[in-house]
Enzyme design. Structure first.
Site, PDB file in Angstrom:
ATOM      1  N   GLU A 149      49.674 -61.936  25.079  1.00 23.92           N
ATOM      2  CA  GLU A 149      48.985 -61.028  26.014  1.00 23.92           C
ATOM      3  C   GLU A 149      48.451 -59.782  25.336  1.00 23.92           C
ATOM      4  OE1 GLU A 149      51.680 -60.092  29.171  1.00 23.92           O
ATOM      5  OE2 GLU A 149      50.953 -61.776  30.313  1.00 23.92           O
ATOM      6  N   ASP A 153      65.680 -55.866  34.204  1.00 25.04           N
ATOM      7  CA  ASP A 153      66.076 -56.084  32.815  1.00 25.04           C
ATOM      8  C   ASP A 153      66.599 -54.748  32.276  1.00 25.04           C
ATOM      9  OD1 ASP A 153      66.280 -56.370  30.063  1.00 25.04           O
ATOM     10  OD2 ASP A 153      64.386 -57.459  29.855  1.00 25.04           O
ATOM     11  N   GLU A 156      55.077 -49.808  27.499  1.00 22.17           N
ATOM     12  CA  GLU A 156      55.881 -51.028  27.353  1.00 22.17           C
ATOM     13  C   GLU A 156      54.867 -52.155  27.323  1.00 22.17           C
ATOM     14  OE1 GLU A 156      56.910 -54.102  27.665  1.00 22.17           O
ATOM     15  OE2 GLU A 156      58.134 -54.047  29.496  1.00 22.17           O
ATOM     16  N   ARG A 179      65.921 -53.577  28.612  1.00 24.61           N
ATOM     17  CA  ARG A 179      64.584 -52.985  28.490  1.00 24.61           C
ATOM     18  C   ARG A 179      64.524 -51.600  29.113  1.00 24.61           C
ATOM     19  NH1 ARG A 179      61.042 -52.144  32.527  1.00 24.61           N
ATOM     20  NH2 ARG A 179      58.791 -52.130  32.085  1.00 24.61           N
ATOM     21  N   HIS A 237      64.431 -60.288  29.486  1.00 25.01           N
ATOM     22  CA  HIS A 237      63.497 -61.202  30.153  1.00 25.01           C
ATOM     23  C   HIS A 237      62.501 -61.799  29.167  1.00 25.01           C
ATOM     24  CE1 HIS A 237      60.927 -57.685  30.007  1.00 25.01           C
ATOM     25  NE2 HIS A 237      59.919 -58.397  30.436  1.00 25.01           N
ATOM     26  N   HIS A 265      57.488 -57.325  38.299  1.00 22.60           N
ATOM     27  CA  HIS A 265      57.996 -55.951  38.236  1.00 22.60           C
ATOM     28  C   HIS A 265      59.495 -55.922  38.507  1.00 22.60           C
ATOM     29  CE1 HIS A 265      54.066 -54.336  37.613  1.00 22.60           C
ATOM     30  NE2 HIS A 265      53.617 -55.111  38.584  1.00 22.60           N
TER      31      HIS A 265
END
Lengths: 354, 354
Positions: free
Chosen positions: B136, B35, B127, B38, B290, B29
């Site tokens: 993932e 980041d 996100e 983002r 990231h 987190h």
């Protein structure tokens, strides 16, 4: 996620298979050879014991790429048995040929425990050390080799290992905790309540492997255990323990205990080094090695002043899940107060060393 | 070693448990919030769509610490449902209270697939992007959310994803391979025969996540796939494919293909950004995120010259072992020759993102 699917008991043969497989990759060998503190210590430690090696038989336990075996051949060994269980043994065989010592170095692919040698040996050399000295504990195999193949009066290289501890502060941790207070200014969302959660997550029961900066070390090192590699038994490795007592240099915040090791090679007598042992140290006061240091976080930072005493006991033992996995139990009091008791282990998924 | 004990089929519920557990740790987190490419893209993407959000109901899929939900509340949402399966949901609830939006943001701990909302929503924000976009694949849950809870004509934030590829050289790889030639000079042992082994180990079938330097990118990017997040189906995610064609800038050694993604937010109309979409790009030509880039190594480097064509097809699909695990199949020809065919996946033990 999927990669966290590891906390389970593995039967012994599966464990061994995985253990030996992971050494097949090149990166770990690159890291070890490129670690010049490590590689030069072995190179010099072997060269200085040339008198004991010349014309003799040597066993290299966990030979990897075979570099230590070639050092021994260069030091005049009559015969070197380079035992390596993983497929890197194939590379070792090529390296032995390339260095024109194939007549003296025999690469044997197999587990040390399964290998039959045609003769006892005069010297055992091995680079068996893991994180915090004993993580992965290849040392067990080295002791089996010693008890089975080393001639009485033979030489262990290295011959001694020592464990040290010191209280440390952690400026990176403090910066990471401050991050959550800065989010509101950056993005307009106040996340300062994450600070406490972050502290709990980071100051956990994992052994963190990281390079501790000299300025973060808060006392002189305390040696808490020593292993005489000519004498220590497998049984004794099940429970390596000792007490420590450190007096802090000055006002600071203690976040963790930092544990590291040194191994030493006998001086060899008469050589350039005289009889002073040659020490390979992974101390934060010395040049960094690929072992770095093992950091054991307290539950929360504790403020200390000059001469505040940090003392306690450390006990290292193999985990129940896997004999190669190290646990470290710490009992620690700061300034006579706040007795803390915590058991640490290296998390799954950590890159290998040895 | 023990930590490599992961290549096995997991049943679905164990997979989910491990997947959601790994998000409980703070580091991921911290990395995501820190980041700023983002986080600022979402902050601005949400703010620019204020007209669509004001007074409306929003669903945040995989809310994590809840930062996107707070952004939506700040943009005037009447109600935000922040669905999060892991224990980080407890932190999200605290953050929502701390930012005085608890009357509008409801944190719901649970899997999106199991959650019942009291109403359909006007906007879905998420996100969901992993390494190489789909590793993932939380996107599946986002599509379930869309099909179940998004009002017809509702808004997806982001609304579009694109995948890009370019051939790259790798100066770090070349330096690593040269290392083995330097060992003789350093330690007196010739290990140059390791170079070939090292090349085979490094140029393997793992998707390497690393930050590619601009100067290593050998052509303009080629877009090989695009997902309209209002329309794409779960079925289509089982097989995301496209062709690419790149013409090299000049003489170089191609080591790998580099894959990255961009997602975009609609312009929102009338706002400061007009109708131009706001793009969150993970391109090596832009500021590092990231996610870095996904590097797919060829079996060996191939020399190219100016205008040498690198072309082929890329296919992305979930692995058989775990639906969240991404595989990438590449067919690639350089200069009309050397057709290569290789299937890549992200190795177990890789740190999580997203």
């Amino acid at each position: 996620n999927d990669q966290h699917a590891t906390k389970r008991k593995l039967d012994k043969s599966v464990q061994d298979h995985l253990y030996f497989d992971s050494y097949a990759d090149v990166s770990i060998h690159e890291e070890m050879i490129a670690d010049s503190v490590r590689t030069d210590a072995y190179r010099l430690g072997i060269a200085r014991n040339g008198a004991a090696i010349r014309g003799k038989a040597v066993l290299d336990v966990g030979a990897g790429t075979g570099v230590l075996s070639v050092f021994c051949a260069q030091a005049g060994a009559r015969k070197v048995y380079a035992v390596e269980a993983s497929s890197i043994a194939e590379q070792a065989a090529q390296i032995v040929r390339l260095n024109a010592v194939a007549d003296r170095v025999e690469v044997i692919r197999g587990r040390l425990e399964d290998v039959e040698l045609p003769e006892p040996v005069d010297v055992i050399v091995s680079e068996w050390m893991g994180y915090a000295l004993l993580h992965e504990s290849m040392l067990n195999s080295v002791l089996v080799a010693r008890d089975r193949w080393l001639r009485p009066g033979g030489l262990m290289l290295p011959s001694r290992a020592e464990l040290f501890v010191a209280p440390v502060s952690d400026l990176v941790l403090e910066e990471r905790l401050r991050f959550w207070g800065s989010v509101k200014e950056r993005y307009g969302v106040d996340m300062s309540c994450m600070t406490d959660f972050a502290r709990r997550c980071i100051m956990n029961r994992d052994i963190a492997v990281s390079a501790v900066a000299v300025e973060d070390v808060l006392s002189h090192p305390a040696r808490f255990a020593e292993l005489d590699l000519h004498a220590v038994t497998e049984q004794e490795l099940q429970n390596v323990r000792g007490t420590f007592r450190c007096d802090c240099f000055g006002s600071a915040s203690v976040s963790a205990l930092c544990v590291w090791f040194a191994v030493s090679f006998p001086g060899g007598g008469g050589g350039g080094g005289g009889d002073k042992p040659l020490v390979l140290s992974t101390s934060p006061f010395k040049a960094e090695t690929h072992w770095k240091q093992a950091v054991l976080y307290l539950d929360e930072p504790v403020e200390v002043e000059q001469d505040t005493r940090v003392e306690g006991e450390i006990r290292m033992f193999p985990s129940e899940e896997s004999a190669r996995h190290l646990c470290i139990h710490v009992e620690c009091a700061v300034g006579g107060l706040r007795q803390q008791s915590k058991t640490f282990s290296i998390p799954d998924g950590y890159p290998d060393v040895q």
